[in-house]
Design a protein around this motif. Structure first.
Motif: not given
Length: 257
Positions: A76-82
Protein backbone atom coordinates in the motif's frame (compact mmCIF):
# COMPACT_ATOMS: atom_id res chain seq x y z
CA UNK A 1 2.30 -3.34 -15.13
CA UNK A 2 -0.48 -4.26 -17.53
CA UNK A 3 -3.61 -2.94 -15.85
CA UNK A 4 -4.70 -0.17 -13.48
CA UNK A 5 -8.12 -0.20 -11.82
CA UNK A 6 -9.63 2.95 -10.30
CA UNK A 7 -11.24 2.00 -6.98
CA UNK A 8 -13.92 3.59 -4.82
CA UNK A 9 -12.06 6.45 -3.16
CA UNK A 10 -14.20 6.62 0.00
CA UNK A 11 -12.75 4.82 2.99
CA UNK A 12 -15.76 3.18 4.62
CA UNK A 13 -16.04 3.36 8.43
CA UNK A 14 -15.55 0.20 10.47
CA UNK A 15 -17.44 1.77 13.37
CA UNK A 16 -19.33 5.00 13.99
CA UNK A 17 -16.54 7.07 15.59
CA UNK A 18 -14.16 6.65 12.65
CA UNK A 19 -13.53 9.34 10.06
CA UNK A 20 -14.75 8.50 6.56
CA UNK A 21 -12.32 10.38 4.31
CA UNK A 22 -12.60 10.49 0.54
CA UNK A 23 -9.29 10.12 -1.25
CA UNK A 24 -8.39 12.09 -4.37
CA UNK A 25 -7.71 8.96 -6.44
CA UNK A 26 -7.37 5.32 -5.38
CA UNK A 27 -5.96 2.83 -7.90
CA UNK A 28 -4.95 -0.82 -7.85
CA UNK A 29 -2.31 -2.27 -10.17
CA UNK A 30 -2.42 -5.78 -11.61
CA UNK A 31 -0.11 -7.06 -8.83
CA UNK A 32 -2.75 -5.87 -6.28
CA UNK A 33 -0.57 -2.98 -5.11
CA UNK A 34 -2.86 -0.20 -3.88
CA UNK A 35 -1.85 3.44 -4.43
CA UNK A 36 -3.59 6.48 -2.98
CA UNK A 37 -2.79 9.51 -5.14
CA UNK A 38 -3.31 12.80 -3.30
CA UNK A 39 -2.97 16.36 -4.56
CA UNK A 40 -2.53 18.91 -1.75
CA UNK A 41 -2.49 22.43 -3.15
CA UNK A 42 -2.47 24.35 0.13
CA UNK A 43 -1.50 24.15 3.77
CA UNK A 44 -4.35 23.52 6.18
CA UNK A 45 -4.86 23.73 9.93
CA UNK A 46 -5.32 19.97 9.98
CA UNK A 47 -1.88 18.32 10.31
CA UNK A 48 -1.06 17.08 6.79
CA UNK A 49 1.64 14.48 7.62
CA UNK A 50 -0.61 12.93 10.28
CA UNK A 51 -3.60 12.99 7.91
CA UNK A 52 -1.83 11.09 5.14
CA UNK A 53 -0.26 8.64 7.62
CA UNK A 54 -3.84 7.93 8.75
CA UNK A 55 -4.96 7.38 5.13
CA UNK A 56 -2.08 4.94 4.59
CA UNK A 57 -2.82 2.96 7.76
CA UNK A 58 -6.57 2.77 7.04
CA UNK A 59 -6.02 1.63 3.44
CA UNK A 60 -3.47 -1.00 4.44
CA UNK A 61 -5.88 -2.37 7.04
CA UNK A 62 -8.73 -2.73 4.54
CA UNK A 63 -7.15 -5.75 2.85
CA UNK A 64 -9.09 -8.99 3.15
CA UNK A 65 -6.71 -11.25 5.07
CA UNK A 66 -9.04 -13.73 6.76
CA UNK A 67 -7.60 -17.26 6.44
CA UNK A 68 -4.34 -15.91 4.94
CA UNK A 69 -0.81 -15.35 6.21
CA UNK A 70 0.34 -11.81 6.97
CA UNK A 71 3.06 -12.31 4.40
CA UNK A 72 0.31 -12.20 1.77
CA UNK A 73 -0.43 -8.53 2.50
CA UNK A 74 -0.10 -6.48 -0.68
CA UNK A 75 1.82 -3.22 -0.85
CA UNK A 76 0.00 0.00 0.00
CA UNK A 77 1.45 3.36 -1.07
CA UNK A 78 0.21 6.85 -0.27
CA UNK A 79 1.68 9.10 -2.96
CA UNK A 80 1.09 12.75 -2.09
CA UNK A 81 1.84 15.67 -4.39
CA UNK A 82 2.28 18.88 -2.42
CA UNK A 83 2.31 22.42 -3.73
CA UNK A 84 3.74 23.48 -0.35
CA UNK A 85 7.01 22.58 1.40
CA UNK A 86 6.67 20.31 4.44
CA UNK A 87 9.82 18.20 4.69
CA UNK A 88 12.91 19.91 6.08
CA UNK A 89 15.36 18.87 3.38
CA UNK A 90 16.21 19.74 -0.22
CA UNK A 91 14.84 16.54 -1.75
CA UNK A 92 11.78 16.99 -3.88
CA UNK A 93 10.79 13.32 -3.50
CA UNK A 94 10.90 11.46 -0.18
CA UNK A 95 9.85 7.94 0.84
CA UNK A 96 8.91 7.19 4.46
CA UNK A 97 8.75 3.74 6.07
CA UNK A 98 8.86 2.33 9.60
CA UNK A 99 12.34 2.95 11.05
CA UNK A 100 13.89 3.46 14.46
CA UNK A 101 15.80 6.50 15.75
CA UNK A 102 19.01 5.34 14.03
CA UNK A 103 17.33 4.70 10.69
CA UNK A 104 17.16 0.91 11.08
CA UNK A 105 14.20 -0.47 9.14
CA UNK A 106 11.64 -2.47 11.15
CA UNK A 107 10.85 -4.59 8.09
CA UNK A 108 13.31 -5.59 5.38
CA UNK A 109 13.07 -3.04 2.60
CA UNK A 110 12.18 -5.70 0.03
CA UNK A 111 9.26 -6.84 2.22
CA UNK A 112 8.02 -3.46 3.46
CA UNK A 113 4.32 -3.27 2.57
CA UNK A 114 3.59 0.32 3.65
CA UNK A 115 5.17 3.42 2.10
CA UNK A 116 4.33 7.10 2.25
CA UNK A 117 5.88 8.96 -0.67
CA UNK A 118 5.83 12.73 -0.95
CA UNK A 119 6.51 14.96 -3.95
CA UNK A 120 6.98 18.61 -3.00
CA UNK A 121 6.54 20.34 -6.34
CA UNK A 122 7.45 23.75 -4.90
CA UNK A 123 11.03 22.51 -4.48
CA UNK A 124 11.49 22.08 -8.23
CA UNK A 125 13.89 24.60 -9.77
CA UNK A 126 11.86 25.68 -12.79
CA UNK A 127 14.90 27.45 -14.28
CA UNK A 128 17.10 24.37 -14.19
CA UNK A 129 18.22 23.33 -17.69
CA UNK A 130 16.31 20.34 -19.02
CA UNK A 131 19.54 18.39 -19.63
CA UNK A 132 20.40 18.65 -15.93
CA UNK A 133 17.01 17.42 -14.69
CA UNK A 134 16.52 13.85 -13.54
CA UNK A 135 13.45 11.87 -14.62
CA UNK A 136 11.43 12.86 -11.55
CA UNK A 137 12.16 16.55 -12.10
CA UNK A 138 11.20 16.28 -15.76
CA UNK A 139 7.87 14.65 -14.95
CA UNK A 140 7.01 17.27 -12.33
CA UNK A 141 8.03 20.07 -14.69
CA UNK A 142 5.80 18.55 -17.34
CA UNK A 143 2.94 18.20 -14.90
CA UNK A 144 3.21 21.86 -13.84
CA UNK A 145 3.69 23.31 -17.32
CA UNK A 146 2.09 20.95 -19.86
CA UNK A 147 -0.84 23.39 -20.28
CA UNK A 148 1.60 25.76 -22.05
CA UNK A 149 2.26 23.22 -24.80
CA UNK A 150 5.08 23.86 -27.24
CA UNK A 151 5.15 27.54 -26.26
CA UNK A 152 7.32 26.35 -23.35
CA UNK A 153 10.75 25.39 -24.78
CA UNK A 154 11.31 22.57 -22.26
CA UNK A 155 7.86 21.09 -22.88
CA UNK A 156 8.49 21.31 -26.63
CA UNK A 157 11.72 19.28 -26.32
CA UNK A 158 10.00 16.72 -24.07
CA UNK A 159 7.12 16.21 -26.50
CA UNK A 160 9.56 15.79 -29.39
CA UNK A 161 12.05 13.43 -27.73
CA UNK A 162 10.66 11.76 -24.58
CA UNK A 163 8.74 8.52 -25.18
CA UNK A 164 6.88 8.64 -21.86
CA UNK A 165 5.77 12.23 -22.45
CA UNK A 166 4.66 11.34 -25.98
CA UNK A 167 2.52 8.53 -24.54
CA UNK A 168 0.97 10.97 -22.04
CA UNK A 169 0.29 13.49 -24.77
CA UNK A 170 -1.52 10.86 -26.85
CA UNK A 171 -3.57 9.81 -23.83
CA UNK A 172 -4.49 13.43 -23.11
CA UNK A 173 -5.58 13.95 -26.69
CA UNK A 174 -8.21 11.21 -26.30
CA UNK A 175 -9.95 13.14 -23.50
CA UNK A 176 -12.63 15.48 -24.80
CA UNK A 177 -13.11 19.04 -23.59
CA UNK A 178 -16.20 17.87 -21.68
CA UNK A 179 -14.13 15.09 -20.16
CA UNK A 180 -11.51 17.57 -18.94
CA UNK A 181 -14.26 19.84 -17.64
CA UNK A 182 -15.73 16.99 -15.60
CA UNK A 183 -12.30 15.97 -14.23
CA UNK A 184 -11.63 19.56 -13.12
CA UNK A 185 -15.13 19.99 -11.65
CA UNK A 186 -14.87 16.70 -9.71
CA UNK A 187 -11.47 17.70 -8.35
CA UNK A 188 -12.75 21.14 -7.34
CA UNK A 189 -15.82 19.62 -5.64
CA UNK A 190 -13.61 17.20 -3.72
CA UNK A 191 -11.43 19.97 -2.35
CA UNK A 192 -14.39 22.27 -1.70
CA UNK A 193 -15.91 19.48 0.39
CA UNK A 194 -12.59 19.15 2.19
CA UNK A 195 -12.58 22.88 2.93
CA UNK A 196 -16.18 22.70 4.24
CA UNK A 197 -15.27 19.79 6.50
CA UNK A 198 -12.26 21.68 7.85
CA UNK A 199 -14.43 24.77 8.44
CA UNK A 200 -16.99 22.62 10.28
CA UNK A 201 -14.21 21.20 12.44
CA UNK A 202 -12.97 24.72 13.20
CA UNK A 203 -16.50 25.82 14.16
CA UNK A 204 -16.95 22.78 16.40
CA UNK A 205 -13.56 23.42 18.00
CA UNK A 206 -14.49 27.10 18.59
CA UNK A 207 -17.78 26.05 20.21
CA UNK A 208 -15.92 23.58 22.40
CA UNK A 209 -13.48 26.28 23.49
CA UNK A 210 -16.39 28.59 24.39
CA UNK A 211 -18.07 25.80 26.35
CA UNK A 212 -14.83 25.00 28.18
CA UNK A 213 -14.33 28.71 28.97
CA UNK A 214 -17.90 28.99 30.30
CA UNK A 215 -17.37 25.92 32.47
CA UNK A 216 -14.18 27.43 33.88
CA UNK A 217 -15.99 30.71 34.63
CA UNK A 218 -18.83 28.81 36.32
CA UNK A 219 -16.39 26.77 38.36
CA UNK A 220 -14.53 29.93 39.41
CA UNK A 221 -17.80 31.62 40.39
CA UNK A 222 -18.75 28.59 42.49
CA UNK A 223 -15.43 28.76 44.28
CA UNK A 224 -15.89 32.49 44.96
CA UNK A 225 -19.47 31.86 46.14
CA UNK A 226 -18.28 29.22 48.62
CA UNK A 227 -15.59 31.57 49.87
CA UNK A 228 -18.09 34.43 50.34
CA UNK A 229 -20.47 32.14 52.22
CA UNK A 230 -17.63 31.07 54.49
CA UNK A 231 -16.62 34.69 55.11
CA UNK A 232 -20.23 35.63 55.97
CA UNK A 233 -20.47 32.64 58.30
CA UNK A 234 -17.38 33.91 60.09
CA UNK A 235 -19.10 37.24 60.71
CA UNK A 236 -17.45 39.37 58.07
CA UNK A 237 -19.55 42.24 56.71
CA UNK A 238 -20.70 42.54 53.10
CA UNK A 239 -18.77 45.82 52.87
CA UNK A 240 -15.52 44.14 54.01
CA UNK A 241 -16.00 41.23 51.60
CA UNK A 242 -16.70 43.69 48.77
CA UNK A 243 -13.42 45.49 49.36
CA UNK A 244 -11.47 42.24 49.81
CA UNK A 245 -12.66 40.75 46.52
CA UNK A 246 -12.72 44.02 44.55
CA UNK A 247 -16.36 43.40 43.68
CA UNK A 248 -19.41 45.58 44.27
CA UNK A 249 -21.95 44.50 46.87
CA UNK A 250 -24.51 43.97 44.08
CA UNK A 251 -22.08 41.58 42.27
CA UNK A 252 -21.60 39.63 45.50
CA UNK A 253 -25.38 39.38 45.99
CA UNK A 254 -25.74 38.11 42.42
CA UNK A 255 -23.13 35.44 43.08
CA UNK A 256 -24.98 34.28 46.18
CA UNK A 257 -28.30 33.79 44.36
Amino acid sequence: MNKVVVKNSEIVKDFSKMKSPRLDLLVEFDDRTTVDLEMQLRQTKDNLPIRFSYYLARLHGLQELEGKYYGELKETIALVFFNVNLIDNHRMCNTFTLRNEEGLSFVEESQDRMKLRTVEMAKLDLNKPLKDMNEQEKMIYYFLNCHKGIEDSKIKVMIESDGVIQMLEKRVETISDDGWKKIIEDFQKLHENEERMELQLEIEEAHKQVEDANKQVEQKNQEIKQMIQLMLTNGMSLEFISKSLSKSEDEIRDLLR
